[in-house]
Design a protein around this motif. Sequence first.
Motif, PDB file in Angstrom:
ATOM      1  N   GLU A 234      30.626  16.883   3.109  1.00 11.45           N
ATOM      2  CA  GLU A 234      31.625  16.642   2.065  1.00 11.45           C
ATOM      3  C   GLU A 234      32.851  15.925   2.617  1.00 11.45           C
ATOM      4  O   GLU A 234      33.126  15.960   3.812  1.00 11.45           O
ATOM      5  CB  GLU A 234      32.085  17.975   1.459  1.00 11.45           C
ATOM      6  CG  GLU A 234      31.007  18.699   0.691  1.00 11.45           C
ATOM      7  CD  GLU A 234      31.513  20.011   0.077  1.00 11.45           C
ATOM      8  OE1 GLU A 234      32.736  20.170  -0.102  1.00 11.45           O
ATOM      9  OE2 GLU A 234      30.667  20.864  -0.219  1.00 11.45           O
TER      10      GLU A 234
ATOM     11  N   THR B  93      35.994  14.292  -3.450  1.00 11.60           N
ATOM     12  CA  THR B  93      35.037  15.278  -2.930  1.00 11.60           C
ATOM     13  C   THR B  93      34.461  16.105  -4.075  1.00 11.60           C
ATOM     14  O   THR B  93      33.247  16.298  -4.178  1.00 11.60           O
ATOM     15  CB  THR B  93      35.750  16.214  -1.926  1.00 11.60           C
ATOM     16  OG1 THR B  93      36.277  15.420  -0.872  1.00 11.60           O
ATOM     17  CG2 THR B  93      34.818  17.274  -1.382  1.00 11.60           C
TER      18      THR B  93
ATOM     19  N   ARG C 135      32.061  13.883  -6.366  1.00  6.63           N
ATOM     20  CA  ARG C 135      30.790  13.506  -5.722  1.00  6.63           C
ATOM     21  C   ARG C 135      29.912  14.743  -5.513  1.00  6.63           C
ATOM     22  O   ARG C 135      28.691  14.685  -5.687  1.00  6.63           O
ATOM     23  CB  ARG C 135      31.068  12.819  -4.384  1.00  6.63           C
ATOM     24  CG  ARG C 135      31.613  11.422  -4.560  1.00  6.63           C
ATOM     25  CD  ARG C 135      32.130  10.796  -3.283  1.00  6.63           C
ATOM     26  NE  ARG C 135      32.844   9.565  -3.613  1.00  6.63           N
ATOM     27  CZ  ARG C 135      33.641   8.904  -2.782  1.00  6.63           C
ATOM     28  NH1 ARG C 135      33.831   9.327  -1.557  1.00  6.63           N
ATOM     29  NH2 ARG C 135      34.255   7.795  -3.185  1.00  6.63           N
TER      30      ARG C 135
ATOM     31  N   GLN D 205      29.718  11.927   2.234  1.00 10.73           N
ATOM     32  CA  GLN D 205      30.564  11.509   1.111  1.00 10.73           C
ATOM     33  C   GLN D 205      31.476  10.328   1.412  1.00 10.73           C
ATOM     34  O   GLN D 205      32.239   9.900   0.562  1.00 10.73           O
ATOM     35  CB  GLN D 205      31.319  12.706   0.537  1.00 10.73           C
ATOM     36  CG  GLN D 205      30.369  13.623  -0.234  1.00 10.73           C
ATOM     37  CD  GLN D 205      31.042  14.786  -0.919  1.00 10.73           C
ATOM     38  OE1 GLN D 205      32.238  15.023  -0.729  1.00 10.73           O
ATOM     39  NE2 GLN D 205      30.293  15.528  -1.702  1.00 10.73           N
TER      40      GLN D 205
END
Length: 337
Positions: A164, A172, A175, A224
């Motif tokens: 993440e 964060t 996503r 991410q």
Amino acid sequence: MKKRVLLAGAALAAMTVAGAMTVSAEEDLITVGFAQVGHESDWRTASTQSCQDVFTAENGYELVFVDCDNDSAVQLEAVRNFIEQDVDYIIIDPIVSTGWDTVLTECEDAGIPVIVIDRTIDDSDKYVSWVGSNFKTEGLAAGEWLKAYADAKGIEELNILVIEGSTGASATIGRTEGFKEIADKYGWTILDSQTGDFTQDGGQEVMESYCKSYEGQFNVVVCQNDNEAFGAMDAMTAAGVSYGVDGDVILISFDACTAGLQYVQAGDINADFECNPLAAPFVEEVIQQLEAGEEPEKEVYMEEHWFVYDDTVPSITVDGTEMEMTVVTDEIVEAQY
Ligand code: GYE
């Protein structure tokens, strides 16, 4: 509503804004304070550059730039300093999405319009406009592409590790939520999901620990952002884990900055979901609308593309909308930020 700093006379010749920039006399510039997240990634560098390119003296602006080094307390302080300096506009890229109402009320009371870019503020609407990306859509798109790719390759079981971004950042949160929604829909296993703080070092560290804890158990890694993917690749290489189009692990990333796309083109990253950092021209448009007494849009979405190594999956459908997958070429890499 607008307050213009008119700099005239010798007394103002050496005036310092934010203790950092000396502004010259006899110029009628619009002062813009920008509280930037930090300098954690390629994406961030491109975002900062975009603002520095647009908000120049030639274009009629005095930019007061503060790198908040991923520290929310520093960011609140930066905004309060902008109020103190009586800048004309404040741009905030919020490190975290909450904790904003008090300081935005202070901006409102001071009559300084706030424009939010990139990440969202979720607990206050006391800003004029937000310019950024739909992070949840990015996560959904990554999930739908993975489904179509795995089907095309005959991969039946997906065991996924997520790295993440920074905790509390809307990028964060979006996503993570978007991708998880698809993982739940298709019954995939997310073995673990830990923060790599959007940095290369963070991505490498988390992946090193994943390679030990989940040895031989995973076939998908979702980073991410690109910088985390760079670190994860180093960690997998060191652990003898192969990844990318010819490897055992499907590697997915977000951002699609130049270096990320080069890895996609080389087949090391399978798919990269773009997040466009070049918001500054749109922010300038908002400021010019305010200068002209017009009401800008409350939300402005950036245009973005989904990039892949090859056309195994030509398009995906996200929330009922068909979206094309773009195969990376030299021209695309060269034109990217
Ligand atoms: O993805 C990451 C950066 O907020 C969208 O922050 C941005 C994210 C971006 O550090 O690289």
